[in-house]
Motif scaffolding. Structure first.
Motif, PDB file in Angstrom:
ATOM      1  N   TYR A   1       0.910  -1.105   0.003  1.00  0.00           N
ATOM      2  CA  TYR A   1      -0.128   0.070   0.074  1.00  0.00           C
ATOM      3  C   TYR A   1       0.932   1.014  -0.129  1.00  0.00           C
ATOM      4  CZ  TYR A   1      -3.393   3.288   1.585  1.00  0.00           C
ATOM      5  OH  TYR A   1      -4.120   4.691   1.574  1.00  0.00           O
ATOM      6  N   CYS A   2       0.889   2.023  -0.823  1.00  0.00           N
ATOM      7  CA  CYS A   2       1.384   3.402  -1.004  1.00  0.00           C
ATOM      8  C   CYS A   2       0.552   4.437  -0.218  1.00  0.00           C
ATOM      9  CB  CYS A   2       1.776   3.862  -2.346  1.00  0.00           C
ATOM     10  SG  CYS A   2       2.474   5.350  -2.661  1.00  0.00           S
ATOM     11  N   PRO A   3       1.092   5.291   0.675  1.00  0.00           N
ATOM     12  CA  PRO A   3       0.102   6.244   1.407  1.00  0.00           C
ATOM     13  C   PRO A   3       0.278   7.339   0.469  1.00  0.00           C
ATOM     14  CG  PRO A   3       2.252   6.006   2.271  1.00  0.00           C
ATOM     15  CD  PRO A   3       2.211   4.786   1.426  1.00  0.00           C
ATOM     16  N   PHE A   4       0.830   7.725  -0.631  1.00  0.00           N
ATOM     17  CA  PHE A   4       0.916   8.825  -1.353  1.00  0.00           C
ATOM     18  C   PHE A   4      -0.234   8.472  -2.449  1.00  0.00           C
ATOM     19  CE2 PHE A   4       5.274   8.404   0.475  1.00  0.00           C
ATOM     20  CZ  PHE A   4       5.224   9.557   1.357  1.00  0.00           C
ATOM     21  N   CYS A   5      -0.113   7.267  -3.223  1.00  0.00           N
ATOM     22  CA  CYS A   5      -1.019   7.012  -4.356  1.00  0.00           C
ATOM     23  C   CYS A   5      -2.398   6.536  -3.620  1.00  0.00           C
ATOM     24  CB  CYS A   5      -0.443   6.099  -4.969  1.00  0.00           C
ATOM     25  SG  CYS A   5       1.221   6.395  -5.606  1.00  0.00           S
ATOM     26  N   ARG A   6      -2.527   6.250  -2.509  1.00  0.00           N
ATOM     27  CA  ARG A   6      -3.545   5.675  -1.696  1.00  0.00           C
ATOM     28  C   ARG A   6      -4.340   4.350  -2.400  1.00  0.00           C
ATOM     29  NH1 ARG A   6      -7.293  10.753  -0.031  1.00  0.00           N
ATOM     30  NH2 ARG A   6      -5.904  11.876   1.291  1.00  0.00           N
TER      31      ARG A   6
ATOM     32  N   LYS B   1       9.945   1.911  -1.659  1.00  0.00           N
ATOM     33  CA  LYS B   1       9.747   3.070  -2.700  1.00  0.00           C
ATOM     34  C   LYS B   1       8.763   2.503  -3.660  1.00  0.00           C
ATOM     35  CE  LYS B   1      12.637   5.837  -5.599  1.00  0.00           C
ATOM     36  NZ  LYS B   1      13.915   5.925  -6.506  1.00  0.00           N
ATOM     37  N   CYS B   2       7.731   3.636  -3.786  1.00  0.00           N
ATOM     38  CA  CYS B   2       6.851   3.211  -4.731  1.00  0.00           C
ATOM     39  C   CYS B   2       7.106   3.314  -6.125  1.00  0.00           C
ATOM     40  CB  CYS B   2       5.525   4.108  -4.441  1.00  0.00           C
ATOM     41  SG  CYS B   2       4.213   4.093  -5.769  1.00  0.00           S
ATOM     42  N   LYS B   3       6.697   2.378  -7.129  1.00  0.00           N
ATOM     43  CA  LYS B   3       7.204   2.512  -8.535  1.00  0.00           C
ATOM     44  C   LYS B   3       6.474   3.504  -9.443  1.00  0.00           C
ATOM     45  CE  LYS B   3       9.564  -1.694  -9.604  1.00  0.00           C
ATOM     46  NZ  LYS B   3       9.783  -3.020 -10.136  1.00  0.00           N
ATOM     47  N   GLU B   4       5.301   3.891  -8.776  1.00  0.00           N
ATOM     48  CA  GLU B   4       4.452   4.888  -9.584  1.00  0.00           C
ATOM     49  C   GLU B   4       4.670   6.342  -9.131  1.00  0.00           C
ATOM     50  OE1 GLU B   4       0.140   4.121  -9.580  1.00  0.00           O
ATOM     51  OE2 GLU B   4       0.562   1.855 -10.135  1.00  0.00           O
ATOM     52  N   CYS B   5       4.929   6.573  -7.977  1.00  0.00           N
ATOM     53  CA  CYS B   5       5.139   8.038  -7.715  1.00  0.00           C
ATOM     54  C   CYS B   5       6.619   8.143  -7.159  1.00  0.00           C
ATOM     55  CB  CYS B   5       4.198   8.421  -6.412  1.00  0.00           C
ATOM     56  SG  CYS B   5       4.442   7.784  -4.833  1.00  0.00           S
ATOM     57  N   LYS B   6       7.204   7.200  -7.105  1.00  0.00           N
ATOM     58  CA  LYS B   6       8.652   7.202  -6.773  1.00  0.00           C
ATOM     59  C   LYS B   6       9.114   7.861  -5.544  1.00  0.00           C
ATOM     60  CE  LYS B   6      10.302   6.391 -11.222  1.00  0.00           C
ATOM     61  NZ  LYS B   6       9.242   5.586 -11.680  1.00  0.00           N
TER      62      LYS B   6
HETATM   63 ZN   LIG Z   1       2.742   5.836  -4.763  1.00  0.00          ZN
END
Ligand SMILES: [Zn+2]
Length: 96
Positions: free
Chosen positions: A10-15, A71-76
């Motif tokens: 789970y990415c807290p930035f992309c939710r 490290k999220c691959k979408e938002c880096k």
């Molecule tokens: Zn993300």
């Protein structure tokens, strides 16, 4: 302990859940010797008074806390999960 290098988390930035790559932060490297807090502790250690004492020798802990960054691959963007845990042996594997 082996852990896969890429995980769906789970990415807290992309939710939402995205693929993450794991990175281990090495600890115990360079300390900022001249940072304000460091200087304050040094000064306190020099003189009288009790609290900030250096750790007694020979009683060090056998393990270190693991510092993992996801490290999220979408938002880096990078984030942590939890506070880390003590572990003796740790390896990041490409695939389990
Ligand atoms: Zn993300």
């Amino acid at each position: 302990m082996d852990i896969p290098k890429t995980q769906r988390r789970y990415c807290p930035f992309c939710r939402k859940h995205t693929m993450h790559t794991l990175r281990r932060i090495s600890v115990g490297k360079k300390r900022r010797k001249m940072a304000q807090g460091e200087r304050r502790v040094d000064r306190k250690k020099k003189g009288f008074g009790s609290f900030p004492k250096s750790n007694p020798k020979g009683r060090a802990k056998p393990t270190r806390k693991l510092d993992l960054r996801y490290k999220c691959k979408e938002c880096k963007k990078e984030h942590t999960i939890g506070q880390g845990f003590r572990i003796k042996k740790f390896e990041l594997k490409k695939r389990l």
